[in-house]
Motif scaffolding. Structure first.
Motif, short mmCIF file in Angstrom:
data_model
loop_
_atom_site.label_atom_id
_atom_site.label_comp_id
_atom_site.label_asym_id
_atom_site.label_seq_id
_atom_site.Cartn_x
_atom_site.Cartn_y
_atom_site.Cartn_z
N THR A 47 0.85 -1.18 0.00
CA THR A 47 0.00 0.00 0.00
C THR A 47 0.89 1.23 0.00
O THR A 47 1.94 1.25 0.66
CB THR A 47 -0.99 0.02 1.18
OG1 THR A 47 -1.90 1.11 1.00
CG2 THR A 47 -0.30 0.14 2.52
N ASN A 48 0.51 2.21 -0.78
CA ASN A 48 1.25 3.48 -0.84
C ASN A 48 0.49 4.52 -0.02
O ASN A 48 -0.74 4.55 -0.05
CB ASN A 48 1.36 3.95 -2.30
CG ASN A 48 2.10 2.94 -3.16
OD1 ASN A 48 3.14 2.45 -2.80
ND2 ASN A 48 1.52 2.64 -4.31
N ILE A 49 1.24 5.38 0.67
CA ILE A 49 0.62 6.39 1.51
C ILE A 49 1.21 7.75 1.15
O ILE A 49 2.41 7.96 1.25
CB ILE A 49 0.86 6.09 3.00
CG1 ILE A 49 0.29 4.72 3.36
CG2 ILE A 49 0.26 7.19 3.88
CD1 ILE A 49 0.70 4.21 4.72
N GLY A 50 0.36 8.66 0.72
CA GLY A 50 0.77 10.03 0.42
C GLY A 50 1.58 10.15 -0.85
O GLY A 50 1.96 9.18 -1.49
N SER A 51 1.86 11.40 -1.21
CA SER A 51 2.58 11.66 -2.46
C SER A 51 4.00 11.11 -2.45
O SER A 51 4.45 10.54 -3.44
CB SER A 51 2.58 13.15 -2.78
OG SER A 51 3.19 13.88 -1.73
N ASP A 52 4.72 11.25 -1.35
CA ASP A 52 6.07 10.70 -1.29
C ASP A 52 6.07 9.17 -1.34
O ASP A 52 7.03 8.57 -1.80
CB ASP A 52 6.81 11.17 -0.03
CG ASP A 52 7.36 12.58 -0.16
OD1 ASP A 52 7.19 13.21 -1.23
OD2 ASP A 52 7.95 13.06 0.82
N GLY A 53 4.99 8.57 -0.88
CA GLY A 53 4.87 7.11 -0.91
C GLY A 53 4.35 6.58 -2.23
O GLY A 53 4.24 5.37 -2.41
N GLY A 54 4.00 7.46 -3.15
CA GLY A 54 3.55 7.03 -4.47
C GLY A 54 2.06 6.79 -4.59
O GLY A 54 1.60 6.21 -5.58
N GLN A 55 1.27 7.22 -3.61
CA GLN A 55 -0.18 7.01 -3.69
C GLN A 55 -0.78 7.87 -4.79
O GLN A 55 -0.56 9.08 -4.84
CB GLN A 55 -0.84 7.33 -2.35
CG GLN A 55 -2.32 7.02 -2.32
CD GLN A 55 -2.94 7.20 -0.95
OE1 GLN A 55 -2.31 7.66 -0.01
NE2 GLN A 55 -4.20 6.85 -0.85
N GLU A 56 -1.55 7.23 -5.68
CA GLU A 56 -2.16 7.94 -6.80
C GLU A 56 -3.66 8.12 -6.62
O GLU A 56 -4.23 9.09 -7.10
CB GLU A 56 -1.87 7.21 -8.11
CG GLU A 56 -0.39 7.21 -8.46
CD GLU A 56 -0.09 6.43 -9.73
OE1 GLU A 56 -1.02 5.93 -10.39
OE2 GLU A 56 1.11 6.30 -10.06
N VAL A 57 -4.32 7.18 -5.97
CA VAL A 57 -5.76 7.27 -5.75
C VAL A 57 -5.99 7.46 -4.25
O VAL A 57 -5.52 6.66 -3.45
CB VAL A 57 -6.50 5.99 -6.24
CG1 VAL A 57 -7.99 6.06 -5.94
CG2 VAL A 57 -6.25 5.78 -7.73
N PRO A 58 -6.71 8.52 -3.85
CA PRO A 58 -6.89 8.80 -2.44
C PRO A 58 -7.97 7.96 -1.76
O PRO A 58 -8.91 8.46 -1.15
CB PRO A 58 -7.26 10.30 -2.44
CG PRO A 58 -8.00 10.48 -3.73
CD PRO A 58 -7.29 9.57 -4.70
N HIS A 59 -7.85 6.65 -1.93
CA HIS A 59 -8.70 5.67 -1.24
C HIS A 59 -7.76 4.52 -0.90
O HIS A 59 -7.05 4.02 -1.78
CB HIS A 59 -9.83 5.17 -2.16
CG HIS A 59 -10.79 4.24 -1.49
ND1 HIS A 59 -12.08 4.61 -1.19
CD2 HIS A 59 -10.65 2.96 -1.05
CE1 HIS A 59 -12.70 3.59 -0.61
NE2 HIS A 59 -11.83 2.57 -0.52
N LEU A 60 -7.73 4.13 0.38
CA LEU A 60 -6.84 3.05 0.79
C LEU A 60 -7.00 1.84 -0.13
O LEU A 60 -8.11 1.41 -0.42
CB LEU A 60 -7.15 2.63 2.23
CG LEU A 60 -6.41 1.39 2.74
CD1 LEU A 60 -4.90 1.58 2.70
CD2 LEU A 60 -6.88 1.02 4.13
N HIS A 61 -5.89 1.33 -0.59
CA HIS A 61 -5.91 0.11 -1.40
C HIS A 61 -4.59 -0.63 -1.25
O HIS A 61 -3.54 -0.02 -1.10
CB HIS A 61 -6.20 0.41 -2.87
CG HIS A 61 -5.27 1.38 -3.51
ND1 HIS A 61 -5.29 2.74 -3.25
CD2 HIS A 61 -4.29 1.21 -4.44
CE1 HIS A 61 -4.37 3.35 -3.98
NE2 HIS A 61 -3.74 2.44 -4.70
N PHE A 62 -4.70 -1.93 -1.26
CA PHE A 62 -3.54 -2.81 -1.26
C PHE A 62 -3.40 -3.41 -2.65
O PHE A 62 -4.39 -3.88 -3.22
CB PHE A 62 -3.68 -3.94 -0.24
CG PHE A 62 -3.39 -3.51 1.17
CD1 PHE A 62 -2.12 -3.66 1.70
CD2 PHE A 62 -4.38 -2.94 1.95
CE1 PHE A 62 -1.83 -3.25 3.00
CE2 PHE A 62 -4.11 -2.53 3.25
CZ PHE A 62 -2.84 -2.68 3.77
#
Length: 118
Positions: A90-105
């Motif tokens: 799972t990616n968290i936040g912009s630095d973590g690479g999250q692209e969709v703002p809904h928790l996903h694994f």
């Protein structure tokens, strides 16, 4: 940051966008990624409105937390990753690479994954 009810996963949960479902229960939906990065690439999402893992862990019920964690393993087994292994990410936040703002694994499997970070 508040939850964006128009993100793509919210639309999938509402049935506005179709998905190739792998698994679903009262708390979780799992489906094939439309742009797979590995031979097997499935997304597991909670049905509740959670931005990321931090948001989920601070707001979700104990039942939701248990169901999401159990679903990650169950889905990996459903897609045949039980014997050779898989990566759950799972990616968290912009630095973590999250692209969709809904928790996903992301569940990656079906081939050798390689290094964790390059």
């Amino acid at each position: 940051m508040s939850y964006d009810k128009n993100n793509i996963f919210a639309k999938i949960l509402r049935g506005e966008i179709p998905c190739k479902k792998v698994y679903e229960n009262d708390h979780v939906l799992a489906f094939h990624d439309i742009n797979p990065q590995k031979k097997v690439h499935v997304l597991v999402i909670p049905k509740g409105e959670y931005i990321d893992l931090n948001d989920f862990n601070s707001k979700a019920s104990d039942k939701e937390i248990v169901e999401l964690n159990k679903a990650v393993t169950h889905v990996a087994n459903l897609v045949g990753a039980k014997d050779k292994g898989f990566r759950a990410l799972t990616n968290i936040g912009s630095d973590g690479g999250q692209e969709v703002p809904h928790l996903h694994f992301h569940i990656f499997a079906g081939e050798k994954i390689g290094k964790m970070v390059s």
